[in-house]
Structure formats: C-alpha cells, structure tokens
Design a protein around this motif. Structure first.
Motif, PDB file in Angstrom:
ATOM      1  N   GLU A  65       9.676  -0.596  -0.707  1.00  0.00           N
ATOM      2  CA  GLU A  65       9.795   0.753  -1.273  1.00  0.00           C
ATOM      3  C   GLU A  65       8.457   1.482  -1.228  1.00  0.00           C
ATOM      4  N   VAL A  66       7.395   0.779  -1.581  1.00  0.00           N
ATOM      5  CA  VAL A  66       6.071   1.407  -1.633  1.00  0.00           C
ATOM      6  C   VAL A  66       5.572   1.758  -0.241  1.00  0.00           C
ATOM      7  N   PHE A  67       5.792   0.866   0.715  1.00  0.00           N
ATOM      8  CA  PHE A  67       5.238   1.064   2.056  1.00  0.00           C
ATOM      9  C   PHE A  67       6.192   1.765   3.018  1.00  0.00           C
ATOM     10  N   GLY A  68       7.433   2.013   2.607  1.00  0.00           N
ATOM     11  CA  GLY A  68       8.383   2.675   3.496  1.00  0.00           C
ATOM     12  C   GLY A  68       8.814   1.793   4.660  1.00  0.00           C
ATOM     13  N   LEU A  69       8.968   0.484   4.392  1.00  0.00           N
ATOM     14  CA  LEU A  69       9.300  -0.480   5.432  1.00  0.00           C
ATOM     15  C   LEU A  69      10.728  -0.989   5.282  1.00  0.00           C
ATOM     16  N   ASP A 117      -5.264  -0.395  -0.953  1.00  0.00           N
ATOM     17  CA  ASP A 117      -5.400   0.780  -1.825  1.00  0.00           C
ATOM     18  C   ASP A 117      -4.031   1.299  -2.253  1.00  0.00           C
ATOM     19  N   LEU A 118      -3.105   1.411  -1.308  1.00  0.00           N
ATOM     20  CA  LEU A 118      -1.766   1.897  -1.634  1.00  0.00           C
ATOM     21  C   LEU A 118      -1.053   0.937  -2.576  1.00  0.00           C
ATOM     22  N   ALA A 119      -1.135  -0.363  -2.278  1.00  0.00           N
ATOM     23  CA  ALA A 119      -0.446  -1.348  -3.103  1.00  0.00           C
ATOM     24  C   ALA A 119      -0.960  -1.341  -4.536  1.00  0.00           C
ATOM     25  N   ARG A 120      -2.264  -1.344  -4.696  1.00  0.00           N
ATOM     26  CA  ARG A 120      -2.834  -1.396  -6.043  1.00  0.00           C
ATOM     27  C   ARG A 120      -2.574  -0.096  -6.800  1.00  0.00           C
ATOM     28  N   ALA A 121      -2.568   1.043  -6.099  1.00  0.00           N
ATOM     29  CA  ALA A 121      -2.243   2.314  -6.745  1.00  0.00           C
ATOM     30  C   ALA A 121      -0.806   2.335  -7.249  1.00  0.00           C
ATOM     31  N   ALA A 122       0.072   1.575  -6.577  1.00  0.00           N
ATOM     32  CA  ALA A 122       1.483   1.506  -6.976  1.00  0.00           C
ATOM     33  C   ALA A 122       1.735   0.409  -8.012  1.00  0.00           C
ATOM     34  N   GLY A 123       0.681  -0.282  -8.431  1.00  0.00           N
ATOM     35  CA  GLY A 123       0.831  -1.317  -9.439  1.00  0.00           C
ATOM     36  C   GLY A 123       1.223  -2.677  -8.901  1.00  0.00           C
ATOM     37  N   LEU A 124       1.162  -2.865  -7.583  1.00  0.00           N
ATOM     38  CA  LEU A 124       1.484  -4.165  -7.011  1.00  0.00           C
ATOM     39  C   LEU A 124       0.292  -5.106  -7.174  1.00  0.00           C
ATOM     40  N   PRO A 125       0.542  -6.395  -7.398  1.00  0.00           N
ATOM     41  CA  PRO A 125      -0.551  -7.357  -7.609  1.00  0.00           C
ATOM     42  C   PRO A 125      -1.200  -7.777  -6.296  1.00  0.00           C
ATOM     43  N   PHE A 126      -1.859  -6.839  -5.647  1.00  0.00           N
ATOM     44  CA  PHE A 126      -2.486  -7.102  -4.355  1.00  0.00           C
ATOM     45  C   PHE A 126      -3.904  -7.620  -4.577  1.00  0.00           C
ATOM     46  N   ALA A 127      -4.311  -8.584  -3.768  1.00  0.00           N
ATOM     47  CA  ALA A 127      -5.661  -9.147  -3.896  1.00  0.00           C
ATOM     48  C   ALA A 127      -6.715  -8.055  -3.727  1.00  0.00           C
ATOM     49  N   ALA A 128      -7.764  -8.113  -4.533  1.00  0.00           N
ATOM     50  CA  ALA A 128      -8.872  -7.172  -4.395  1.00  0.00           C
ATOM     51  C   ALA A 128      -9.417  -7.265  -2.972  1.00  0.00           C
ATOM     52  N   THR A 129      -9.434  -6.149  -2.276  1.00  0.00           N
ATOM     53  CA  THR A 129      -9.792  -6.118  -0.861  1.00  0.00           C
ATOM     54  C   THR A 129     -10.894  -5.091  -0.659  1.00  0.00           C
ATOM     55  N   GLU A 130     -12.028  -5.553  -0.127  1.00  0.00           N
ATOM     56  CA  GLU A 130     -13.186  -4.680   0.038  1.00  0.00           C
ATOM     57  C   GLU A 130     -13.575  -4.581   1.507  1.00  0.00           C
ATOM     58  N   ALA A 131     -13.794  -3.342   1.967  1.00  0.00           N
ATOM     59  CA  ALA A 131     -14.331  -3.154   3.314  1.00  0.00           C
ATOM     60  C   ALA A 131     -15.760  -3.677   3.334  1.00  0.00           C
ATOM     61  N   GLN A 144      -1.561  -1.828   9.507  1.00  0.00           N
ATOM     62  CA  GLN A 144      -2.592  -2.371  10.382  1.00  0.00           C
ATOM     63  C   GLN A 144      -3.985  -2.242   9.777  1.00  0.00           C
ATOM     64  N   ASP A 145      -4.122  -1.420   8.751  1.00  0.00           N
ATOM     65  CA  ASP A 145      -5.430  -1.220   8.116  1.00  0.00           C
ATOM     66  C   ASP A 145      -5.392  -1.876   6.740  1.00  0.00           C
TER      67      ASP A 145
END
Length: 278
Positions: A207-211, A86-100, A79-80
């Motif tokens: 696997e990364v998100f525990g879903l 942050d979690l996705a990119r730390a795990a090496g997933l190609p997540f779009a750059a996301t800025e608060a 939900q956040d």
C-alpha cells in the motif's frame, strides 16, 4: 487478452509458468525486450526487468494508456535504498535505519558491526556485514566507486524472513542469513508460515509503495520485526501457486483496463448529438 512481459529473460521459471497458464487459457503472451520498441499495445504489461531502458519503456507504455505491473515509478523507487527507507519510515513502517554513506572509502569511524549495501538495488549488488577496519578496507578495494548505504547489524535469530506478495496473496520462506553467519553465503532455506502480523505488515508495504508484485525482507528486531529491504517484482521461485496468482493479477488488471475503455466508449455514445432530446 494480450499480456506483455517486459523482460530480458522470458525463460525465467516463474514468467515461463505464467505464460504457459495464460496461453492455455486462450490468451496471447508476448515477450517485450526492455529496449523496445513496442508497436501495438497489449492489455497489460508485467515489468520484470528493472534496467533504465526497461523503466523508460514502461513509462512510455503508461503514457500511451497501458497498465504496467508494477508501475515504472514504484519500480524505480525501490531501486534507491535511501528513498525507500525514507518513505517507509515516514509511513510508520519498521524499516531499518538507513544512511547514505557516499563511497566505502569515505566512511569515517563507523560503529562496528554494521551492514553496507549498494545504494542502488540491482542484481549482484553489494550486501555485506562489516565487523572491523580490515573487512571495510577489503570491500573498499573491491567496490571503490560504489555508492553505498549503511544499516545497523540486527543479530535477530540468524534467519532471513522472506515474504513475497503477488496481487494481495502472501508467500513466504526463510533462510539462514549470510550476514549472521559471516560466511558471505546464505544457508539452507525452508518453508515458513508467517504470523498474521507479519503478513499484514507485508501487505501494508504494498500500500505504501504502490506495488502489486514485491518482496519484503524481515529480521527479528529486539521488540518488533525490522524491514531491511523491499524488492519490486522478485523471482518468487519455488513458491507453489505463485504463477497462478501472477497470471490472475495480470488478467484482473487487464480486464479493468478493457472495462474502463468500454465504459468510456459507452459514455461517449450516450452523450452523442440528439440523445435525450425532448
């Protein structure tokens, strides 16, 4: 086996189909209002609702030893959008750059075009493409207090790639992107077969998100697919065999819990007084 559905909408097409399958198989299904309370425990719960009350109920059920799919922690994480990225990119997933970005009115000198989204993912949240100052002012007037994040606009091919995973089984479709067209409305949807690499990427997200039940939104980036969102327990409407996959997942998780309890009882009997005395 007893399966609890934590939902404010037990008539949701997928949940209704799952309930019918389970009942035909001789199992008991109970709709559980997100606000609770719950007296007797089911063998497993499916957490479809994502309200604060539903999450609090799920945490309480987990504390009492009941398995919940997805877990309260994994659901809350999705939900956040800042924590998710942050979690996705730390795990090496190609997540779009996301800025608060605070609130829309606080954005200073953004680089157009960009995508703005509600920081907290929910139904009917803000997801929009911003091409210039006029559009930014319009959105700021409509959503004055909304906490948001920004992502670079990825032109891609003009199609959103939607992948859903239910207990390790991948379903997919694609639809014309509302952000690419700039109309604010998504276009036609069609069946789509993801490549092995994209399917593997979707499974890695779980696997990364525990879903166990989730959706992954992909776009075609310049060099690789880009993940732009992850959703815990999406609707998965119109996907053949999705209800069967969800029912099978519920029974599998419930059986694991029942088996663990029986093993614990047997272990207790085996270690009782006098056993093994010579």
């Amino acid at each position: 086996m007893k399966v609890g559905l934590i939902t404010g909408d037990p008539g949701h097409p997928v949940l209704a189909a799952v309930a019918a399958l389970l009942v035909r198989g001789g199992h008991e299904v109970a709709a559980v209002p997100p606000a609770g309370p719950v007296t007797g425990l089911a063998d497993v719960y499916l957490l479809k609702a994502r309200t604060p009350q539903a999450l609090a109920l799920a945490r309480e059920l987990e504390r009492r030893g009941a398995p919940v799919v997805n877990s309260a922690a994994a659901t809350e994480l999705c939900q956040d959008r800042v924590r998710m990225a942050d979690l996705a990119r730390a795990a090496g997933l190609p997540f779009a750059a996301t800025e608060a970005a605070g609130r829309l009115g606080q954005l200073a000198d953004p680089s157009y075009p960009f995508v703005v989204k509600s920081r907290h993912s929910r139904r009917h949240d803000l997801v929009a493409r911003v091409d210039g100052p006029e559009r930014l002012r319009e959105l700021a007037e409509r959503w004055p207090e909304e906490a948001v994040v920004t992502q670079p606009f990825v032109p891609g091919t003009g199609w959103d790639q939607k992948l859903w995973v239910v207990g390790g089984q991948v379903f997919a479709a694609r639809r014309q992107s509302e952000l690419a067209t700039g109309t604010g409305k998504s276009g036609r949807a069609e069946d789509w077969e993801p490549s092995a690499g994209r399917a593997a990427l979707a499974l890695r997200v779980g696997e990364v998100f525990g879903l166990d039940v989730y959706g992954v939104d992909l776009l075609d980036g310049p060099a690789e697919p880009v993940i732009v969102d992850v959703n815990a327990f999406p609707g998965v409407r119109g996907r053949a065999s999705a209800p069967e996959a969800l029912a099978a997942l519920a029974l599998r998780v419930g059986a694991e819990r029942v088996g663990a309890e029986r093993g614990s009882v047997l272990a207790g009997i085996g270690s009782g007084p006098g056993r093994g005395a010579g």
